[in-house]
Design a protein around this motif. Structure first.
Motif, PDB file in Angstrom:
ATOM      1  N   CYS A   1      -5.197   0.691   5.665  1.00  0.00           N
ATOM      2  CA  CYS A   1      -5.655   2.797   6.077  1.00  0.00           C
ATOM      3  C   CYS A   1      -6.858   2.985   5.534  1.00  0.00           C
ATOM      4  CB  CYS A   1      -4.794   2.916   5.493  1.00  0.00           C
ATOM      5  SG  CYS A   1      -3.941   2.850   3.758  1.00  0.00           S
TER       6      CYS A   1
ATOM      7  N   CYS B   1       0.540  -1.071  -0.053  1.00  0.00           N
ATOM      8  CA  CYS B   1      -0.095  -0.276  -0.405  1.00  0.00           C
ATOM      9  C   CYS B   1       1.015   1.103  -0.148  1.00  0.00           C
ATOM     10  CB  CYS B   1      -0.862  -0.046   0.928  1.00  0.00           C
ATOM     11  SG  CYS B   1      -2.027   1.425   1.692  1.00  0.00           S
TER      12      CYS B   1
ATOM     13  N   CYS C   1      -6.819  -1.324   1.490  1.00  0.00           N
ATOM     14  CA  CYS C   1      -6.298  -1.781   2.629  1.00  0.00           C
ATOM     15  C   CYS C   1      -6.999  -1.329   3.398  1.00  0.00           C
ATOM     16  CB  CYS C   1      -5.473  -0.627   2.039  1.00  0.00           C
ATOM     17  SG  CYS C   1      -3.989  -0.657   3.679  1.00  0.00           S
TER      18      CYS C   1
ATOM     19  N   CYS D   1       0.494   2.904   3.642  1.00  0.00           N
ATOM     20  CA  CYS D   1       0.504   2.702   4.753  1.00  0.00           C
ATOM     21  C   CYS D   1       1.582   1.913   4.608  1.00  0.00           C
ATOM     22  CB  CYS D   1      -0.517   2.064   5.777  1.00  0.00           C
ATOM     23  SG  CYS D   1      -1.464   1.063   5.138  1.00  0.00           S
TER      24      CYS D   1
HETATM   25 ZN   LIG Z   1      -2.969   0.938   3.369  1.00  0.00          ZN
END
Ligand SMILES: [Zn+2]
Length: 177
Positions: free
Chosen positions: A87, A28, A84, A31
């Motif tokens: 996040c 990701c 994700c 994050c």
């Molecule tokens: Zn993320």
């Protein structure tokens, strides 16, 4: 699922089934959570700037929020987005139906390249300094794990040896527990 009424003939940019030379891990972008790797590689789509994997980790999806883009490269297909898990950023789409050109993407995880970063696993340890986030280098970690495993085995053997010696000593001196 593709109908045969899509005109045909027009050469579609479409998907590329050629896997990257070296294994990639997909993160990701926001994050750094690991979302997948190219062991499950399906295809890339240069025009859509996507990479499609057959499996994904740490993602959630809203399967009932199906979208049908009216235009663009994905026109004529339907998909829901996936996010994700850590996040909640949207990182890609799962296509439910596709035009012929996007066929390999169907039912797989198609990551938007602007939402992810990928890390190439290489033979040699590398450092990822360009973003300063200190992503651990998998190959380095693997090497260290291997060393640790060997060391652990040695320690275990030593302990067994000591145990035997202690037992022998104790019985020799008549120590009873
Ligand atoms: Zn993320």
């Amino acid at each position: 699922m593709a109908s045969d009424a899509d005109g045909g003939g027009e050469p579609e940019a479409g998907t590329s089934l050629e896997a990257p030379e070296r294994p990639l891990v997909v993160f990701c972008r926001k994050c750094n959570t690991i979302l997948g790797d190219t062991n499950a590689f399906v295809c890339t789509h240069p025009a859509l700037k996507t990479i499609t994997l057959g499996a994904a980790y740490s993602v959630t999806s809203k399967k009932d929020e199906v979208e049908t883009p009216p235009e663009g490269e994905a026109r004529g297909s339907s998909f829901y987005r996936f996010y994700c898990e850590s996040c909640s950023e949207c990182v890609g789409k799962v296509f439910l139906s596709t035009t012929r050109g996007l066929d390999p993407m169907r039912d797989n995880y198609t990551f938007d390249s602007h939402a992810i970063r990928s890390y190439e696993l290489s033979e040699r340890p590398q450092t990822t300094v360009e973003n300063g986030s200190g992503t651990p280098n998998s190959s380095v970690l693997l090497d260290r794990l291997e060393v640790l495993e060997t060391q652990l085995l040695k320690v275990e053997n030593l302990m067994l040896l000591f145990n035997e010696r202690i037992d022998a000593l104790e019985s020799g001196r008549g120590i009873k527990r």
